[in-house]
Motif scaffolding. Structure first.
Motif, PDB file in Angstrom:
ATOM      1  N   GLU A 206      51.130  13.488 -17.582  1.00  0.00           N
ATOM      2  CA  GLU A 206      50.986  12.129 -17.065  1.00  0.00           C
ATOM      3  C   GLU A 206      51.138  12.172 -15.545  1.00  0.00           C
ATOM      4  N   CYS A 207      50.032  11.997 -14.869  1.00  0.00           N
ATOM      5  CA  CYS A 207      50.077  12.078 -13.406  1.00  0.00           C
ATOM      6  C   CYS A 207      48.856  11.406 -12.813  1.00  0.00           C
ATOM      7  N   GLU A 208      48.914  11.200 -11.521  1.00  0.00           N
ATOM      8  CA  GLU A 208      47.762  10.751 -10.761  1.00  0.00           C
ATOM      9  C   GLU A 208      47.339  11.878  -9.837  1.00  0.00           C
ATOM     10  N   VAL A 209      46.057  11.889  -9.472  1.00  0.00           N
ATOM     11  CA  VAL A 209      45.543  12.962  -8.620  1.00  0.00           C
ATOM     12  C   VAL A 209      44.528  12.405  -7.621  1.00  0.00           C
ATOM     13  N   LYS A 210      44.368  13.105  -6.531  1.00  0.00           N
ATOM     14  CA  LYS A 210      43.296  12.870  -5.567  1.00  0.00           C
ATOM     15  C   LYS A 210      42.779  14.235  -5.130  1.00  0.00           C
ATOM     16  N   VAL A 211      41.463  14.366  -4.978  1.00  0.00           N
ATOM     17  CA  VAL A 211      40.885  15.652  -4.588  1.00  0.00           C
ATOM     18  C   VAL A 211      40.227  15.535  -3.219  1.00  0.00           C
ATOM     19  N   PHE A 212      40.318  16.636  -2.444  1.00  0.00           N
ATOM     20  CA  PHE A 212      39.798  16.634  -1.081  1.00  0.00           C
ATOM     21  C   PHE A 212      39.110  17.965  -0.768  1.00  0.00           C
ATOM     22  N   VAL A 213      37.943  17.854  -0.124  1.00  0.00           N
ATOM     23  CA  VAL A 213      37.223  19.033   0.352  1.00  0.00           C
ATOM     24  C   VAL A 213      36.750  18.786   1.774  1.00  0.00           C
ATOM     25  N   ASP A 214      37.469  19.287   2.741  1.00  0.00           N
ATOM     26  CA  ASP A 214      36.974  19.411   4.112  1.00  0.00           C
ATOM     27  C   ASP A 214      36.797  18.100   4.879  1.00  0.00           C
ATOM     28  N   THR A 215      36.280  17.053   4.245  1.00  0.00           N
ATOM     29  CA  THR A 215      35.928  15.857   4.995  1.00  0.00           C
ATOM     30  C   THR A 215      37.087  14.874   5.161  1.00  0.00           C
ATOM     31  N   ALA A 216      38.205  15.080   4.474  1.00  0.00           N
ATOM     32  CA  ALA A 216      39.361  14.189   4.564  1.00  0.00           C
ATOM     33  C   ALA A 216      40.359  14.739   5.590  1.00  0.00           C
ATOM     34  N   PRO A 217      41.285  13.895   6.074  1.00  0.00           N
ATOM     35  CA  PRO A 217      42.299  14.354   7.027  1.00  0.00           C
ATOM     36  C   PRO A 217      43.390  15.174   6.344  1.00  0.00           C
ATOM     37  N   VAL A 218      43.024  16.372   5.953  1.00  0.00           N
ATOM     38  CA  VAL A 218      43.926  17.287   5.243  1.00  0.00           C
ATOM     39  C   VAL A 218      43.934  18.618   5.985  1.00  0.00           C
ATOM     40  N   MET A 219      45.106  19.150   6.265  1.00  0.00           N
ATOM     41  CA  MET A 219      45.216  20.449   6.932  1.00  0.00           C
ATOM     42  C   MET A 219      45.187  21.551   5.876  1.00  0.00           C
ATOM     43  N   GLU A 220      43.988  21.862   5.416  1.00  0.00           N
ATOM     44  CA  GLU A 220      43.833  22.779   4.288  1.00  0.00           C
ATOM     45  C   GLU A 220      44.396  24.161   4.559  1.00  0.00           C
ATOM     46  N   LYS A 221      44.215  24.658   5.770  1.00  0.00           N
ATOM     47  CA  LYS A 221      44.609  26.043   6.046  1.00  0.00           C
ATOM     48  C   LYS A 221      46.125  26.234   6.043  1.00  0.00           C
ATOM     49  N   PRO A 222      46.903  25.406   6.742  1.00  0.00           N
ATOM     50  CA  PRO A 222      48.359  25.548   6.614  1.00  0.00           C
ATOM     51  C   PRO A 222      48.856  25.316   5.198  1.00  0.00           C
ATOM     52  N   LEU A 223      48.226  24.384   4.487  1.00  0.00           N
ATOM     53  CA  LEU A 223      48.635  24.140   3.095  1.00  0.00           C
ATOM     54  C   LEU A 223      48.293  25.326   2.205  1.00  0.00           C
ATOM     55  N   ALA A 224      47.139  25.952   2.449  1.00  0.00           N
ATOM     56  CA  ALA A 224      46.774  27.137   1.668  1.00  0.00           C
ATOM     57  C   ALA A 224      47.748  28.272   1.914  1.00  0.00           C
ATOM     58  N   ALA A 225      48.179  28.430   3.161  1.00  0.00           N
ATOM     59  CA  ALA A 225      49.169  29.464   3.473  1.00  0.00           C
ATOM     60  C   ALA A 225      50.498  29.147   2.791  1.00  0.00           C
TER      61      ALA A 225
ATOM     62  N   THR B 139      38.862  20.244 -12.604  1.00  0.00           N
ATOM     63  CA  THR B 139      40.220  20.808 -12.727  1.00  0.00           C
ATOM     64  C   THR B 139      41.265  19.705 -12.701  1.00  0.00           C
ATOM     65  N   ALA B 140      41.091  18.752 -11.799  1.00  0.00           N
ATOM     66  CA  ALA B 140      42.039  17.640 -11.700  1.00  0.00           C
ATOM     67  C   ALA B 140      41.996  16.776 -12.957  1.00  0.00           C
ATOM     68  N   GLY B 141      40.803  16.559 -13.502  1.00  0.00           N
ATOM     69  CA  GLY B 141      40.696  15.791 -14.740  1.00  0.00           C
ATOM     70  C   GLY B 141      41.408  16.472 -15.888  1.00  0.00           C
ATOM     71  N   TRP B 142      41.282  17.793 -15.940  1.00  0.00           N
ATOM     72  CA  TRP B 142      41.999  18.560 -16.966  1.00  0.00           C
ATOM     73  C   TRP B 142      43.506  18.387 -16.799  1.00  0.00           C
ATOM     74  N   LEU B 143      43.980  18.420 -15.531  1.00  0.00           N
ATOM     75  CA  LEU B 143      45.413  18.301 -15.262  1.00  0.00           C
ATOM     76  C   LEU B 143      45.948  16.952 -15.733  1.00  0.00           C
ATOM     77  N   VAL B 144      45.202  15.890 -15.476  1.00  0.00           N
ATOM     78  CA  VAL B 144      45.614  14.558 -15.911  1.00  0.00           C
ATOM     79  C   VAL B 144      45.719  14.508 -17.434  1.00  0.00           C
ATOM     80  N   GLY B 145      44.840  15.248 -18.103  1.00  0.00           N
ATOM     81  CA  GLY B 145      44.890  15.294 -19.560  1.00  0.00           C
ATOM     82  C   GLY B 145      46.067  16.089 -20.098  1.00  0.00           C
ATOM     83  N   GLN B 146      46.617  16.974 -19.285  1.00  0.00           N
ATOM     84  CA  GLN B 146      47.750  17.802 -19.711  1.00  0.00           C
ATOM     85  C   GLN B 146      49.096  17.167 -19.417  1.00  0.00           C
TER      86      GLN B 146
END
Length: 351
Positions: free
Chosen positions: A128-147, A119-126
């Motif tokens: 001009e941007c940079e992206v980073k992806v994170f799933v659970d193992t990085a210091p990201v507060m996924e739940k507050p961000l999802a809310a 999905t992120a690769g598709w976004l870069v193709g659409q």
């Protein structure tokens, strides 16, 4: 929202759905001050237990810009793993272990991260941007961000609750340099319901919306490496990897459709209802073979056998005495201690 941003957001949602995500939204690249304060208080109270990384990277966790200064928007995505069977089905089957619904299929880290990268690769193709992806193992507060991204709200069990998918969402994040229009935040709809608080076997919720990991069965069976504290052993029942009780009892699950779940998370037969006798007989090679490709593999053989011994001690099943006795001289000290306890429990339960 300008037309170009609207079109990009609509196309992003379509692409995310094609990659197996059930929900997508956009959050600002900043957390609310009260969210940061809750994290600080939680850590100060020591409720993270042995999860020392929660404290060591708290600054990055509480401020996305500290993790990546260039981030401007955060795309939050949810992948459904709604079960097709009753998560409580094995509650009354003491000679079998209960593995959390999320861990009965393929490892969600691999499945979600692969879909995020595409999905992120598709976004870069659409754009001009940079992206980073994170799933659970990085210091990201996924739940507050999802809310904040409108995927749902943090329920009283502290996990995300969705009006469409209940409590059954895996979360992933795409940090991007794009300045995207944020979604409408989720609204708390727990009301006066206390089902998740009331059902917790170990009383891990000191108050609604607050979790003490040190008393949580998921933490005890997965993250905790030492002996299980004695005050929680009986309450664990036959939970051997994680616990779904507070999630499974949520009334919003009635709207979740098992058919919406990613097929990668369909349960494997050997993980849906494992016999305790089989688990107690595992050596390291057997463990790696049985749990290959599963998130259970991260616990290692010793913790799994420790957990199975606690369940065996709670089973009152005399047929488990022999396999428990075989572990009294195990190479691992924690396993040996759990075997002594389990044997004592089983012996006391016999006529």
């Amino acid at each position: 929202m300008p037309d170009d941003k609207l079109r990009l957001a609509e196309a992003l949602e379509k692409k995310a759905k094609e990659e197996g995500f059930a929900a997508v939204g956009i959050a600002p690249a900043a957390l609310a001050p009260e969210t940061r304060q809750r994290l600080q208080h939680w850590l100060a109270d020591g409720r993270q237990g042995d999860m020392l990384w929660m404290e060591s990277r708290a600054d990055e966790r509480s401020n996305p810009a500290t993790l990546w200064p260039d981030v401007r928007s955060i795309i939050m995505l949810g992948m459904s793993y709604a079960p097709g069977t009753d998560p409580f089905a094995l509650e009354g089957v003491p000679d079998h272990g209960r593995i959390s619904v999320y861990a009965q299929g393929k490892d969600y880290h691999d499945v979600v991260k692969g879909a995020l990268k595409r999905t992120a690769g598709w976004l870069v193709g659409q754009a001009e941007c940079e992206v980073k992806v994170f799933v659970d193992t990085a210091p990201v507060m996924e739940k507050p961000l999802a809310a904040a991204a409108g995927l749902g709200w943090q329920g009283k069990h502290t996990n995300i609750v969705s009006r469409d998918h209940g409590s059954w969402l895996f979360l992933g994040a795409i940090y991007t340099t794009l300045d995207l229009e944020p979604s409408t935040p989720g609204k708390d709809r727990c009301g006066s319901c206390s089902a998740c608080q009331d059902i917790c076997p170990t009383g891990a919720f000191p108050a609604p919306y607050k979790l003490d990991a040190r008393a949580c069965i998921s933490y005890l069976t997965i993250e905790h490496k030492g002996p299980i504290p004695h005050q929680y052993r009986k309450a664990m029942g036959n939970h051997i990897y994680g616990c779904d009780d507070c999630l499974a009892v949520c009334p919003w699950n009635k709207f979740a459709q098992a058919g919406a779940a990613n097929k990668a998370f369909l349960p494997r037969a050997e993980l849906a209802a494992p016999a305790l006798a089989d688990l107690l007989a595992l050596d390291d090679a057997d463990f790696r073979h049985v749990f290959s490709g599963s998130p259970v593999k991260r616990t290692g053989r010793d913790r799994m056998v420790r957990n199975a011994l606690i369940a065996a001690g709670n089973s009152e099943d005399a047929s488990l005495i022999a396999p428990v006795q075989a572990l009294l001289n195990d190479e691992n000290e924690v396993v040996r201690e759990a075997a002594v306890w389990a044997l004592d429990q089983l012996s006391s339960a016999q006529p």
